[in-house]
Design a protein around this motif. Sequence first.
Motif, PDB file in Angstrom:
ATOM      1  N   LYS A 198       0.852  -1.180   0.000  1.00 31.60           N
ATOM      2  CA  LYS A 198       0.000   0.000   0.000  1.00 31.60           C
ATOM      3  C   LYS A 198       0.892   1.235   0.000  1.00 31.60           C
ATOM      4  O   LYS A 198       2.064   1.179   0.362  1.00 31.60           O
ATOM      5  N   VAL A 199       0.345   2.362  -0.384  1.00 37.64           N
ATOM      6  CA  VAL A 199       1.110   3.594  -0.545  1.00 37.64           C
ATOM      7  C   VAL A 199       1.935   3.914   0.703  1.00 37.64           C
ATOM      8  O   VAL A 199       3.110   4.252   0.603  1.00 37.64           O
ATOM      9  N   LYS A 200       1.351   3.778   1.868  1.00 36.25           N
ATOM     10  CA  LYS A 200       2.068   4.131   3.103  1.00 36.25           C
ATOM     11  C   LYS A 200       3.288   3.249   3.351  1.00 36.25           C
ATOM     12  O   LYS A 200       4.213   3.661   4.038  1.00 36.25           O
ATOM     13  N   ARG A 201       3.311   2.035   2.801  1.00 35.66           N
ATOM     14  CA  ARG A 201       4.442   1.120   3.000  1.00 35.66           C
ATOM     15  C   ARG A 201       5.509   1.255   1.924  1.00 35.66           C
ATOM     16  O   ARG A 201       6.595   0.700   2.058  1.00 35.66           O
ATOM     17  N   MET A 202       5.214   1.955   0.848  1.00 36.87           N
ATOM     18  CA  MET A 202       6.179   2.116  -0.247  1.00 36.87           C
ATOM     19  C   MET A 202       7.309   3.045   0.187  1.00 36.87           C
ATOM     20  O   MET A 202       7.115   3.935   1.023  1.00 36.87           O
ATOM     21  N   HIS A 203       8.479   2.851  -0.407  1.00 36.84           N
ATOM     22  CA  HIS A 203       9.585   3.780  -0.186  1.00 36.84           C
ATOM     23  C   HIS A 203       9.142   5.171  -0.634  1.00 36.84           C
ATOM     24  O   HIS A 203       8.427   5.320  -1.629  1.00 36.84           O
ATOM     25  N   VAL A 204       9.576   6.179   0.074  1.00 34.83           N
ATOM     26  CA  VAL A 204       9.124   7.542  -0.185  1.00 34.83           C
ATOM     27  C   VAL A 204       9.429   7.992  -1.616  1.00 34.83           C
ATOM     28  O   VAL A 204       8.599   8.640  -2.254  1.00 34.83           O
ATOM     29  N   VAL A 205      10.588   7.628  -2.154  1.00 34.70           N
ATOM     30  CA  VAL A 205      10.904   8.018  -3.534  1.00 34.70           C
ATOM     31  C   VAL A 205       9.988   7.278  -4.509  1.00 34.70           C
ATOM     32  O   VAL A 205       9.425   7.890  -5.427  1.00 34.70           O
ATOM     33  N   ASP A 206       9.804   5.976  -4.296  1.00 36.27           N
ATOM     34  CA  ASP A 206       8.947   5.181  -5.179  1.00 36.27           C
ATOM     35  C   ASP A 206       7.535   5.755  -5.233  1.00 36.27           C
ATOM     36  O   ASP A 206       6.963   5.925  -6.308  1.00 36.27           O
ATOM     37  N   ARG A 207       6.973   6.024  -4.071  1.00 37.58           N
ATOM     38  CA  ARG A 207       5.567   6.475  -4.055  1.00 37.58           C
ATOM     39  C   ARG A 207       5.407   7.825  -4.724  1.00 37.58           C
ATOM     40  O   ARG A 207       4.389   8.082  -5.365  1.00 37.58           O
ATOM     41  N   ASN A 208       6.422   8.685  -4.620  1.00 43.49           N
ATOM     42  CA  ASN A 208       6.287   9.989  -5.259  1.00 43.49           C
ATOM     43  C   ASN A 208       6.557   9.939  -6.756  1.00 43.49           C
ATOM     44  O   ASN A 208       5.943  10.683  -7.514  1.00 43.49           O
ATOM     45  N   ILE A 209       7.413   9.039  -7.200  1.00 43.46           N
ATOM     46  CA  ILE A 209       7.545   8.794  -8.645  1.00 43.46           C
ATOM     47  C   ILE A 209       6.203   8.287  -9.189  1.00 43.46           C
ATOM     48  O   ILE A 209       5.732   8.735 -10.231  1.00 43.46           O
ATOM     49  N   LEU A 210       5.599   7.363  -8.471  1.00 42.68           N
ATOM     50  CA  LEU A 210       4.300   6.822  -8.889  1.00 42.68           C
ATOM     51  C   LEU A 210       3.226   7.898  -8.905  1.00 42.68           C
ATOM     52  O   LEU A 210       2.402   7.949  -9.833  1.00 42.68           O
ATOM     53  N   ARG A 211       3.209   8.756  -7.910  1.00 44.79           N
ATOM     54  CA  ARG A 211       2.207   9.833  -7.869  1.00 44.79           C
ATOM     55  C   ARG A 211       2.336  10.745  -9.079  1.00 44.79           C
ATOM     56  O   ARG A 211       1.328  11.130  -9.683  1.00 44.79           O
ATOM     57  N   ILE A 212       3.566  11.091  -9.439  1.00 45.25           N
ATOM     58  CA  ILE A 212       3.778  11.942 -10.619  1.00 45.25           C
ATOM     59  C   ILE A 212       3.258  11.240 -11.871  1.00 45.25           C
ATOM     60  O   ILE A 212       2.523  11.820 -12.670  1.00 45.25           O
ATOM     61  N   ALA A 213       3.623   9.986 -12.049  1.00 45.18           N
ATOM     62  CA  ALA A 213       3.213   9.250 -13.254  1.00 45.18           C
ATOM     63  C   ALA A 213       1.698   9.074 -13.306  1.00 45.18           C
ATOM     64  O   ALA A 213       1.095   9.240 -14.377  1.00 45.18           O
ATOM     65  N   VAL A 214       1.086   8.751 -12.187  1.00 48.50           N
ATOM     66  CA  VAL A 214      -0.377   8.587 -12.188  1.00 48.50           C
ATOM     67  C   VAL A 214      -1.052   9.919 -12.498  1.00 48.50           C
ATOM     68  O   VAL A 214      -2.020   9.965 -13.257  1.00 48.50           O
ATOM     69  N   TRP A 215      -0.526  11.001 -11.952  1.00 46.14           N
ATOM     70  CA  TRP A 215      -1.102  12.306 -12.287  1.00 46.14           C
ATOM     71  C   TRP A 215      -1.021  12.544 -13.793  1.00 46.14           C
ATOM     72  O   TRP A 215      -1.993  12.968 -14.415  1.00 46.14           O
ATOM     73  N   GLU A 216       0.136  12.238 -14.392  1.00 44.30           N
ATOM     74  CA  GLU A 216       0.269  12.442 -15.836  1.00 44.30           C
ATOM     75  C   GLU A 216      -0.666  11.520 -16.615  1.00 44.30           C
ATOM     76  O   GLU A 216      -1.277  11.944 -17.599  1.00 44.30           O
ATOM     77  N   ILE A 217      -0.793  10.277 -16.188  1.00 47.05           N
ATOM     78  CA  ILE A 217      -1.631   9.306 -16.899  1.00 47.05           C
ATOM     79  C   ILE A 217      -3.112   9.677 -16.805  1.00 47.05           C
ATOM     80  O   ILE A 217      -3.840   9.636 -17.794  1.00 47.05           O
ATOM     81  N   VAL A 218      -3.550  10.051 -15.634  1.00 47.18           N
ATOM     82  CA  VAL A 218      -4.983  10.266 -15.398  1.00 47.18           C
ATOM     83  C   VAL A 218      -5.416  11.705 -15.675  1.00 47.18           C
ATOM     84  O   VAL A 218      -6.508  11.927 -16.196  1.00 47.18           O
ATOM     85  N   TYR A 219      -4.583  12.672 -15.328  1.00 46.73           N
ATOM     86  CA  TYR A 219      -5.024  14.066 -15.344  1.00 46.73           C
ATOM     87  C   TYR A 219      -4.382  14.947 -16.402  1.00 46.73           C
ATOM     88  O   TYR A 219      -4.814  16.078 -16.589  1.00 46.73           O
ATOM     89  N   ASN A 220      -3.346  14.496 -17.080  1.00 43.79           N
ATOM     90  CA  ASN A 220      -2.662  15.334 -18.056  1.00 43.79           C
ATOM     91  C   ASN A 220      -2.736  14.687 -19.434  1.00 43.79           C
ATOM     92  O   ASN A 220      -1.921  13.824 -19.762  1.00 43.79           O
ATOM     93  N   ALA A 222      -0.861  -1.541 -14.913  1.00 43.23           N
ATOM     94  CA  ALA A 222      -2.191  -1.950 -14.437  1.00 43.23           C
ATOM     95  C   ALA A 222      -3.137  -0.760 -14.392  1.00 43.23           C
ATOM     96  O   ALA A 222      -4.312  -0.875 -14.760  1.00 43.23           O
ATOM     97  N   ILE A 223      -2.649   0.379 -13.971  1.00 45.04           N
ATOM     98  CA  ILE A 223      -3.492   1.583 -13.924  1.00 45.04           C
ATOM     99  C   ILE A 223      -3.879   2.008 -15.337  1.00 45.04           C
ATOM    100  O   ILE A 223      -5.035   2.331 -15.597  1.00 45.04           O
ATOM    101  N   CYS A 224      -2.929   1.959 -16.273  1.00 44.39           N
ATOM    102  CA  CYS A 224      -3.243   2.287 -17.673  1.00 44.39           C
ATOM    103  C   CYS A 224      -4.281   1.325 -18.241  1.00 44.39           C
ATOM    104  O   CYS A 224      -5.197   1.742 -18.946  1.00 44.39           O
ATOM    105  N   ALA A 225      -4.137   0.049 -17.938  1.00 41.93           N
ATOM    106  CA  ALA A 225      -5.066  -0.959 -18.456  1.00 41.93           C
ATOM    107  C   ALA A 225      -6.471  -0.767 -17.911  1.00 41.93           C
ATOM    108  O   ALA A 225      -7.449  -1.158 -18.559  1.00 41.93           O
TER     109      ALA A 225
END
Length: 142
Positions: free
Chosen positions: A71-93, A127-130
Amino acid sequence: MARSTARKRALNTLYEADEKGQSILSLLDERIAEPGAQTPLPEYAIEIVRGVADNRRDIDGLLNEHSTGWKVKRMHVVDRNILRIAVWEIVYNDDVPDKVAIDEALNLAKQLCDDDAPAFIHGLLSAICASKPHGAPTDQTN
């Protein structure tokens, strides 16, 4: 300034806020007002940070929904923030194709994370893209 550089600067800001337990937007306001030794944040970095801050609950929800075992809270801080950026780009940009968002996230992960992170990040973002509705403009490549 290249978008790759802007993503890295956005990651630095998100990482710092996460580590400090500080509001993302308050830290962003500080960095805009006082960039310190660095150059001012690029406009695209500001857009990313604001986008992640404004949509973090939904972004983290998607990450939690599609992640197996971490889950997000257990992910390494760098990993989760890389993922947040990518998900924002995939979903919102809509200006960034999904493949580009994933490739940029993987490039950051290869530079900054442990050896297992790129595969984890790739699988989760795929998986999020799919799960996105088919026919969305960001699903199409030229």
